[in-house]
Write a protein that holds these residues in place. Structure first.
Motif, mmCIF file in Angstrom:
data_model
loop_
_atom_site.group_PDB
_atom_site.id
_atom_site.type_symbol
_atom_site.label_atom_id
_atom_site.label_comp_id
_atom_site.label_asym_id
_atom_site.label_seq_id
_atom_site.Cartn_x
_atom_site.Cartn_y
_atom_site.Cartn_z
ATOM 1 N N ASP A 71 0.864 -1.178 0.000
ATOM 2 C CA ASP A 71 0.000 0.000 0.000
ATOM 3 C C ASP A 71 0.903 1.232 0.000
ATOM 4 N N ARG A 101 -1.581 -6.087 -4.253
ATOM 5 C CA ARG A 101 -2.638 -5.281 -3.656
ATOM 6 C C ARG A 101 -3.908 -5.507 -4.461
ATOM 7 N N VAL A 112 -8.087 -0.227 -0.606
ATOM 8 C CA VAL A 112 -6.862 -0.942 -0.959
ATOM 9 C C VAL A 112 -6.719 -2.072 0.053
ATOM 10 N N ASN A 113 -6.688 -3.291 -0.445
ATOM 11 C CA ASN A 113 -6.583 -4.484 0.406
ATOM 12 C C ASN A 113 -7.676 -4.506 1.475
#
Length: 176
Positions: A71, A101, A112-113
């Motif tokens: 990230d 990711r 994100v994730n």
């Protein structure tokens, strides 16, 4: 190269698309090697793609298992190497940085994730004060560092594509 995760973000999948243009009756293979953050090879299955036509393209999804996620605050990059071999000789080697990711948009939120991310960004035009649009790679890296130091995590590029050097700098520093 694209990456994906299972629904629990534990096991990753690497999706690789390879295209070759070969002379008639030529046979070639592409050997894939993925190296982790400590430069240790990760076992891939399949790790060899075989080609026997003049213009061929294939996409494979390779389960990788647990990996270190990437990230903006943790720009961890793996290295994927694709080695093109024909007639026992290596014709080309391509290396790409890969960050594992998963990017998602739900409504007006960016994840994100699986974690919601607030984008703080700015616009960038690829221009040098003395050279105009002929920008050296060191200037691309400096631009990326200045964005990061200004607490920016997202860069919107202008209407023309950014250089590979700028994209690589963003990957290494952790900019979206």
């Amino acid at each position: 190269v694209a990456t994906d995760f299972d629904e629990r973000y534990r096991n990753a999948t690497l999706e690789v698309t390879v295209g070759l243009r070969l002379p008639p009756r030529a046979i070639a293979e592409v050997r894939l090697t993925l190296r982790d953050l400590q430069n240790k090879a990760i076992r891939l299955d399949p790790d060899v793609l075989r080609f026997a036509s003049t213009a061929a393209e294939t996409t494979v999804r390779i389960p990788v298992g647990p990996v270190t996620m990437r990230d903006a605050e943790h720009p961890r990059l793996y290295t994927l190497e694709a080695r093109v071999i024909a007639g026992g000789a290596t014709l080309e080697v391509v290396r790409r940085n890969v960050g594992f990711r998963k990017l998602e948009i739900h409504g007006n939120k960016f994840f994100v994730n699986g974690r919601e991310i607030k984008l703080r960004g700015g616009n960038r035009h690829n221009i040098h004060p003395l050279r105009g649009r002929s920008v050296p790679a060191a200037f691309d890296l400096l631009d990326a560092r200045l964005f990061r130091e200004a607490n920016i995590n997202f860069v919107r590029t202008s209407h023309y594509p950014p250089t590979e050097a700028f994209l690589d700098a963003c990957d290494r520093i952790g900019l979206y």
